[in-house]
Scaffold this motif. Sequence first.
Motif, PDB file in Angstrom:
ATOM      1  N   VAL A  41       3.860 -11.210   3.926  1.00  0.00           N
ATOM      2  CA  VAL A  41       3.373 -10.269   2.916  1.00  0.00           C
ATOM      3  C   VAL A  41       2.595  -9.141   3.586  1.00  0.00           C
ATOM      4  N   CYS A  42       1.772  -9.472   4.567  1.00  0.00           N
ATOM      5  CA  CYS A  42       0.920  -8.465   5.218  1.00  0.00           C
ATOM      6  C   CYS A  42       1.731  -7.281   5.716  1.00  0.00           C
ATOM      7  N   LEU A  43       2.718  -7.560   6.524  1.00  0.00           N
ATOM      8  CA  LEU A  43       3.471  -6.476   7.145  1.00  0.00           C
ATOM      9  C   LEU A  43       4.421  -5.799   6.164  1.00  0.00           C
ATOM     10  N   ASN A  44       5.020  -6.580   5.267  1.00  0.00           N
ATOM     11  CA  ASN A  44       6.056  -6.043   4.390  1.00  0.00           C
ATOM     12  C   ASN A  44       5.536  -5.528   3.057  1.00  0.00           C
ATOM     13  N   TRP A  45       4.538  -6.215   2.481  1.00  0.00           N
ATOM     14  CA  TRP A  45       4.077  -5.863   1.143  1.00  0.00           C
ATOM     15  C   TRP A  45       2.558  -5.865   1.027  1.00  0.00           C
ATOM     16  N   GLY A  46       1.870  -5.672   2.129  1.00  0.00           N
ATOM     17  CA  GLY A  46       0.417  -5.717   2.083  1.00  0.00           C
ATOM     18  C   GLY A  46      -0.226  -4.747   3.045  1.00  0.00           C
ATOM     19  N   CYS A  47      -0.817  -5.295   4.102  1.00  0.00           N
ATOM     20  CA  CYS A  47      -1.663  -4.533   5.026  1.00  0.00           C
ATOM     21  C   CYS A  47      -1.036  -3.221   5.487  1.00  0.00           C
ATOM     22  N   ILE A  48       0.155  -3.287   6.050  1.00  0.00           N
ATOM     23  CA  ILE A  48       0.746  -2.116   6.686  1.00  0.00           C
ATOM     24  C   ILE A  48       1.237  -1.066   5.688  1.00  0.00           C
ATOM     25  N   PRO A  49       2.086  -1.428   4.728  1.00  0.00           N
ATOM     26  CA  PRO A  49       2.549  -0.382   3.799  1.00  0.00           C
ATOM     27  C   PRO A  49       1.437   0.218   2.944  1.00  0.00           C
ATOM     28  N   THR A  50       0.428  -0.577   2.573  1.00  0.00           N
ATOM     29  CA  THR A  50      -0.661   0.007   1.778  1.00  0.00           C
ATOM     30  C   THR A  50      -1.458   1.014   2.591  1.00  0.00           C
ATOM     31  N   LYS A  51      -1.665   0.743   3.861  1.00  0.00           N
ATOM     32  CA  LYS A  51      -2.409   1.700   4.686  1.00  0.00           C
ATOM     33  C   LYS A  51      -1.608   2.988   4.880  1.00  0.00           C
ATOM     34  N   THR A  52      -0.280   2.845   4.898  1.00  0.00           N
ATOM     35  CA  THR A  52       0.575   4.025   4.983  1.00  0.00           C
ATOM     36  C   THR A  52       0.444   4.867   3.721  1.00  0.00           C
ATOM     37  N   LEU A  53       0.445   4.222   2.562  1.00  0.00           N
ATOM     38  CA  LEU A  53       0.250   4.936   1.300  1.00  0.00           C
ATOM     39  C   LEU A  53      -1.117   5.618   1.265  1.00  0.00           C
ATOM     40  N   LEU A  54      -2.139   4.891   1.680  1.00  0.00           N
ATOM     41  CA  LEU A  54      -3.501   5.435   1.651  1.00  0.00           C
ATOM     42  C   LEU A  54      -3.649   6.631   2.581  1.00  0.00           C
ATOM     43  N   ARG A  55      -2.921   6.619   3.683  1.00  0.00           N
ATOM     44  CA  ARG A  55      -2.967   7.762   4.599  1.00  0.00           C
ATOM     45  C   ARG A  55      -2.393   9.010   3.933  1.00  0.00           C
ATOM     46  N   SER A  56      -1.281   8.858   3.208  1.00  0.00           N
ATOM     47  CA  SER A  56      -0.715   9.993   2.476  1.00  0.00           C
ATOM     48  C   SER A  56      -1.696  10.520   1.441  1.00  0.00           C
ATOM     49  N   ALA A  57      -2.349   9.612   0.734  1.00  0.00           N
ATOM     50  CA  ALA A  57      -3.308  10.023  -0.290  1.00  0.00           C
ATOM     51  C   ALA A  57      -4.504  10.740   0.330  1.00  0.00           C
ATOM     52  N   GLU A  58      -4.949  10.262   1.480  1.00  0.00           N
ATOM     53  CA  GLU A  58      -6.081  10.891   2.168  1.00  0.00           C
ATOM     54  C   GLU A  58      -5.723  12.320   2.590  1.00  0.00           C
ATOM     55  N   ILE A  59      -4.534  12.502   3.125  1.00  0.00           N
ATOM     56  CA  ILE A  59      -4.098  13.842   3.538  1.00  0.00           C
ATOM     57  C   ILE A  59      -4.009  14.764   2.327  1.00  0.00           C
ATOM     58  N   PHE A  60      -3.478  14.243   1.217  1.00  0.00           N
ATOM     59  CA  PHE A  60      -3.368  15.055   0.005  1.00  0.00           C
ATOM     60  C   PHE A  60      -4.758  15.456  -0.496  1.00  0.00           C
ATOM     61  N   HIS A  61      -5.691  14.546  -0.437  1.00  0.00           N
ATOM     62  CA  HIS A  61      -7.074  14.868  -0.816  1.00  0.00           C
ATOM     63  C   HIS A  61      -7.638  15.960   0.081  1.00  0.00           C
ATOM     64  N   ASN A  62      -7.407  15.849   1.373  1.00  0.00           N
ATOM     65  CA  ASN A  62      -7.925  16.853   2.310  1.00  0.00           C
ATOM     66  C   ASN A  62      -7.302  18.229   2.061  1.00  0.00           C
ATOM     67  N   LEU A  63      -6.016  18.239   1.710  1.00  0.00           N
ATOM     68  CA  LEU A  63      -5.353  19.508   1.417  1.00  0.00           C
ATOM     69  C   LEU A  63      -5.989  20.222   0.232  1.00  0.00           C
ATOM     70  N   GLN A  64      -6.494  19.442  -0.692  1.00  0.00           N
ATOM     71  CA  GLN A  64      -7.120  20.024  -1.874  1.00  0.00           C
ATOM     72  C   GLN A  64      -8.552  20.479  -1.618  1.00  0.00           C
ATOM     73  N   ASN A  65      -9.066  20.161  -0.444  1.00  0.00           N
ATOM     74  CA  ASN A  65     -10.446  20.526  -0.113  1.00  0.00           C
ATOM     75  C   ASN A  65     -10.519  21.327   1.188  1.00  0.00           C
ATOM     76  N   LEU A  66      -9.509  22.137   1.439  1.00  0.00           N
ATOM     77  CA  LEU A  66      -9.447  22.902   2.676  1.00  0.00           C
ATOM     78  C   LEU A  66     -10.466  24.034   2.725  1.00  0.00           C
ATOM     79  N   LYS A  67     -10.832  24.538   1.566  1.00  0.00           N
ATOM     80  CA  LYS A  67     -11.692  25.711   1.513  1.00  0.00           C
ATOM     81  C   LYS A  67     -13.005  25.495   2.266  1.00  0.00           C
ATOM     82  N   GLU A  68     -13.565  24.302   2.178  1.00  0.00           N
ATOM     83  CA  GLU A  68     -14.845  24.052   2.841  1.00  0.00           C
ATOM     84  C   GLU A  68     -14.720  24.071   4.368  1.00  0.00           C
ATOM     85  N   PHE A  69     -13.478  23.984   4.862  1.00  0.00           N
ATOM     86  CA  PHE A  69     -13.251  24.051   6.305  1.00  0.00           C
ATOM     87  C   PHE A  69     -12.756  25.434   6.747  1.00  0.00           C
TER      88      PHE A  69
END
Length: 468
Positions: A41-69
């Motif tokens: 479950v960890c590699l296929n449906w847990g730890c690894i794929p969720t962190k991949t999703l969270l990385r995309s979400a983090e980048i999208f959040h940063n894109l929406q807050n570029l002005k402060e940089f």
Amino acid sequence: MSDLFDLIVIGGGPGGYVAALRASQLGLNVAIVESTHFGGVCLNWGCIPTKTLLRSAEIFHNLQNLKEFGLAADNPTFDLEKIVARSRGVADRMRKGVAHLLKKAKVTTFDGRAKLAGRSGEAHKVEVTKEGQVVATIRAPHVILATGARARQLPGLETDGKLVWSAKEAMVPDSFPKKLLVIGSGAIGIEFASFYRDLGSEVTIAEVADRILIAEDPEISAQAQKAFEKRGIKILTSAKVGALKKDSNSVSTTIETPKGKTALTVDRIICAVGIVGNVEDLGLESTKVKIDRTHIVTDEFCRTDEPGLYAIGDVAGAPWLAHKASHEAVICVEKILGRTPEPLHALSIPGCTYSRPQIASVGMSEEKAKAAGKTVKVGRFPFLANGKAVAMGEPDGMTKVVFDATTGELLGAHMIGAEVTEMIQGYVIARAGELTEAELMETVFPHPTISETMHESVLAAFEGALHI
């Protein structure tokens, strides 16, 4: 091919495949049986794929807050299908990597479900079935059960794969839920709430306990709730979720808390309320193995009451963490070979939640240390006073340490903020090495790094932090 092995491992997750690799590395002839995908479950449906999703979400959040940089990008958008596809691609790549490692280690692999089928002399017999047919019967004097766990189902809140999701469906959504209810605020629930909120969902968390992240230090839990609410996540604690009313593409419920009732209609519900061990259909009935609340009872070296039978990972109980399973695997195999590994202590296992902000901890909370009769010294240091955190635009966070005031033992460490999941290992090493405040105070931390908050929090507990 002979049907006799030195060791049979049942389950190919982070406990099982590590046990197989370590045993082969130490010269044993090993077989491993896996019914679905190596990596569990960890590699296929847990730890690894969720962190991949969270990385995309983090980048999208940063894109929406570029002005402060001092940066700009017009109208950033996301493609959910491609986000999910990348997540599945990463999981597939890692799964193939595990299969390659097992092949390289000359571990014999069996595709199917395994079941204990009695003994043949000193060896356990294991039947491997595929689509209801026995495809192999193998034997070994030692068998490690690493069958993992699955999501717990609550009466009336059972997952249906469409409107009420488990973590698996939440990772591969058929559509984007504009309104989402997450039931449960452990690491899984919090991570999905964070992911969907960063992509724009209106998220509500319902937690039956009186606070979120109940496994964490209450002070960290409170700061996490404040951070999540600041992001627009609605949090209901001491909450009881009522009956679900399902329509074609939405679901309604009423959530009761001490403050009253909240009527809610959402597109999807994620149910993340714990797990149950996979102990069924393993042939345990004819053994001396004991089961306690769906988990196999073991001693400190992963041994069950049945000679030659062991259990590791989620099926052997809390904490339900991949790194715990992998470490137990090594301990178990080395004990089988007559080595003298150190038992694994629960308070030495770090816990991580990869939300935004991240949360990480090891050892006792301040509350539990005091309840255990310890006289404590506590140090805190805010990220707001750390140059690297401020430069990164991540000033919200804190590092907290709990020491035994008499001996200087580091009883616990608790962190919230950017990249804390990468830093908690410093405190884990300190506990493993039995370091006291003296060694930690004398350690030189590089500047500028967020890890300096780790040093400053130790100073705060004793001689006083320098930068607050």
